[in-house]
Design a protein around this motif. Structure first.
Motif, mmCIF file in Angstrom:
data_model
loop_
_atom_site.group_PDB
_atom_site.id
_atom_site.type_symbol
_atom_site.label_atom_id
_atom_site.label_comp_id
_atom_site.label_asym_id
_atom_site.label_seq_id
_atom_site.Cartn_x
_atom_site.Cartn_y
_atom_site.Cartn_z
ATOM 1 N N UNK A 181 0.997 -0.978 0.074
ATOM 2 C CA UNK A 181 0.569 0.780 0.301
ATOM 3 C C UNK A 181 0.772 1.484 0.093
ATOM 4 N N UNK A 182 0.150 2.661 -0.612
ATOM 5 C CA UNK A 182 1.242 3.507 -0.142
ATOM 6 C C UNK A 182 0.653 3.575 1.074
ATOM 7 N N UNK A 183 1.861 4.217 2.030
ATOM 8 C CA UNK A 183 1.507 4.295 3.363
ATOM 9 C C UNK A 183 1.280 5.362 3.756
ATOM 10 N N UNK A 184 2.094 6.944 3.307
ATOM 11 C CA UNK A 184 2.612 8.317 4.027
ATOM 12 C C UNK A 184 2.735 9.055 2.866
ATOM 13 N N UNK A 244 8.869 13.048 2.819
ATOM 14 C CA UNK A 244 8.506 12.240 1.676
ATOM 15 C C UNK A 244 7.586 11.363 1.595
ATOM 16 N N UNK A 245 7.440 10.615 0.792
ATOM 17 C CA UNK A 245 6.657 9.237 0.357
ATOM 18 C C UNK A 245 6.756 8.114 1.128
ATOM 19 N N UNK A 246 6.101 7.434 1.206
ATOM 20 C CA UNK A 246 6.380 6.043 2.060
ATOM 21 C C UNK A 246 6.010 4.760 1.722
ATOM 22 N N UNK A 247 6.278 3.708 0.685
ATOM 23 C CA UNK A 247 5.997 2.735 -0.768
ATOM 24 C C UNK A 247 6.078 1.171 0.776
ATOM 25 N N UNK A 248 4.980 1.516 1.121
ATOM 26 C CA UNK A 248 4.661 0.148 2.304
ATOM 27 C C UNK A 248 4.851 -1.193 0.869
ATOM 28 N N UNK A 249 6.267 -2.382 1.501
ATOM 29 C CA UNK A 249 6.675 -4.021 0.423
ATOM 30 C C UNK A 249 7.379 -3.822 1.142
ATOM 31 N N UNK A 250 7.293 -5.401 0.440
ATOM 32 C CA UNK A 250 7.570 -6.876 1.297
ATOM 33 C C UNK A 250 8.899 -6.085 1.101
ATOM 34 N N UNK A 251 10.158 -7.328 2.440
ATOM 35 C CA UNK A 251 11.647 -6.334 2.174
ATOM 36 C C UNK A 251 12.420 -6.616 1.236
ATOM 37 N N UNK A 252 13.136 -7.184 0.485
ATOM 38 C CA UNK A 252 13.793 -7.679 -0.587
ATOM 39 C C UNK A 252 13.471 -6.677 -1.915
ATOM 40 N N UNK A 253 12.114 -6.180 -2.390
ATOM 41 C CA UNK A 253 11.207 -5.946 -2.834
ATOM 42 C C UNK A 253 12.814 -4.544 -3.932
ATOM 43 N N UNK A 300 -5.320 8.266 -7.979
ATOM 44 C CA UNK A 300 -5.305 6.773 -7.379
ATOM 45 C C UNK A 300 -4.362 7.309 -6.286
ATOM 46 N N UNK A 301 -2.974 6.958 -6.718
ATOM 47 C CA UNK A 301 -1.637 7.983 -5.594
ATOM 48 C C UNK A 301 -1.698 9.300 -5.618
ATOM 49 N N UNK A 302 -2.200 10.363 -5.228
ATOM 50 C CA UNK A 302 -2.442 11.253 -4.880
ATOM 51 C C UNK A 302 -2.905 11.691 -3.851
ATOM 52 N N UNK A 303 -4.738 10.985 -3.962
ATOM 53 C CA UNK A 303 -5.760 10.866 -3.614
ATOM 54 C C UNK A 303 -5.389 10.089 -1.953
ATOM 55 N N UNK A 304 -4.251 8.680 -1.745
ATOM 56 C CA UNK A 304 -3.699 8.265 -1.345
ATOM 57 C C UNK A 304 -2.308 9.099 -0.273
ATOM 58 N N UNK A 305 -2.419 9.927 -0.820
ATOM 59 C CA UNK A 305 -1.116 10.202 -0.785
ATOM 60 C C UNK A 305 -2.087 11.888 0.305
#
Length: 323
Positions: free
Chosen positions: A182-185, A203-212, A310-315
């Motif tokens: 998800x787009x965290x913050x 900044x912007x936080x991009x939530x992703x699994x370790x190693x992405x 969609x990204x703009x709305x979540x951010x």
């Protein structure tokens, strides 16, 4: 033999020979010669006025041909000026405007030549005005072509620089959409995950699994790849030139080294949770001239209009950040 002439003498009642005096004969001769000279002069003048000699006809043809050539030259100059004016209009209204360069003033494009009389050698002839004006127009045309040529050289440099700029500017999302949990913050005021205090998140936080995989968002040079900056953990900074720097924080590991040149889309590292981080994610920042700015404005390179919306709305949601 000249005929002998007589006259009748009434006193002697006889015919006498006419004897012409020498002075009278001389007068007749002089009168004849003068009349002949005047007649010859009249013939010569009248002939030169009404009739041309072969040399005069040749010179006349050369003069007519010269005038025709000058007329053709002026016609060609008219065509060349029309083409040049069209190029100049596009140069000022399109090219220079697009590359943010000042238009070239008309007086600079059409400037004449001051100082000494450049056309003095053309004076004193029947067609002096035609020759002078043609040469003057040709000089101005040549100067305008030189000005336009230099302008196009400048435009070529600006275009090349613009191309480099467009390649260098951070313009893609550093983590693929399909790899995101998800787009965290986003950029703005958020709740700190550790202190629970509302503070500005740069900044912007991009939530992703370790190693992405994490990708370079633009061409540039790796200036840092270390964990010696407080809170960022393992992070990378890429200098893109033109005052732009991108930062990728909380990495699991690097795929680049310092001073390495990278291209947009190159794999530079992997998502982790090092430093001041609550969960695996990528913290992404952009600097312009040393000031942090909102990265949301730089994703035109790989997102569709719907994805960006969609990204703009979540951010924009004021939630809790992950760092």
């Amino acid at each position: 033999m000249a005929k002998v002439k007589y006259y009748y003498d009434s006193e002697t009642l006889s015919y006498q020979k006419i004897r012409r005096k020498k002075r009278t004969t001389l007068k007749y001769i002089m009168a004849f010669l003068l009349a002949s000279a005047l007649f010859g002069f009249f013939i010569v003048v009248a002939g030169s006025y009404f009739f041309e000699s072969p040399k005069e006809r040749e010179l006349s043809r050369e003069l007519e041909n010269m005038q025709l050539q000058y007329d053709l030259l002026n016609k060609r100059m008219d065509d060349a000026i029309a083409v040049l004016e069209n190029i100049e209009e596009r140069d000022n209204a399109i090219y220079r405007l697009y590359f943010e360069a000042n238009p070239i003033p008309e007086e600079q494009r059409r400037a004449g030549f001051g100082g000494i009389n450049r056309y003095k050698q053309f004076e004193g002839f029947d067609n002096s005005t035609l020759i002078k004006e043609s040469n003057k127009r040709l000089d101005i045309l040549e100067k305008a072509i030189v000005v336009q040529s230099k302008s196009l050289d400048e435009i070529a440099i600006l275009a090349e620089d613009k191309e480099k700029f467009l390649e260098a500017i951070p313009a893609i999302q550093p983590v693929n959409n399909e790899d995101l949990t998800r787009m965290a913050s986003g950029y703005g005021y958020r709740t700190d995950p550790f202190t629970k205090v509302r503070k500005f998140h740069y900044g912007m936080d991009f939530t992703a699994p370790r190693g992405t995989p994490v990708y370079a968002s633009g061409d540039g040079v790796v200036k840092r790849a270390d964990n010696s900056s407080s809170g960022y953990g393992n992070h990378i900074r890429i200098d893109h030139g033109y005052g732009y720097v991108s930062l990728y924080a909380h990495l699991y590991k690097y795929n680049v080294r310092v001073n390495q040149r990278v291209k947009r889309g190159d794999l530079i590292g992997f998502v982790g949770s090092t430093g001041r981080s609550e969960a695996p994610h990528l913290h992404y920042e952009i600097f312009k001239d040393g000031e942090r700015i909102n990265p949301i404005n730089f994703y035109y390179g790989n997102l569709s209009a719907e994805e960006f919306s969609d990204l703009l709305q979540k951010a924009s949601l004021e939630n809790q950040s992950l760092d």
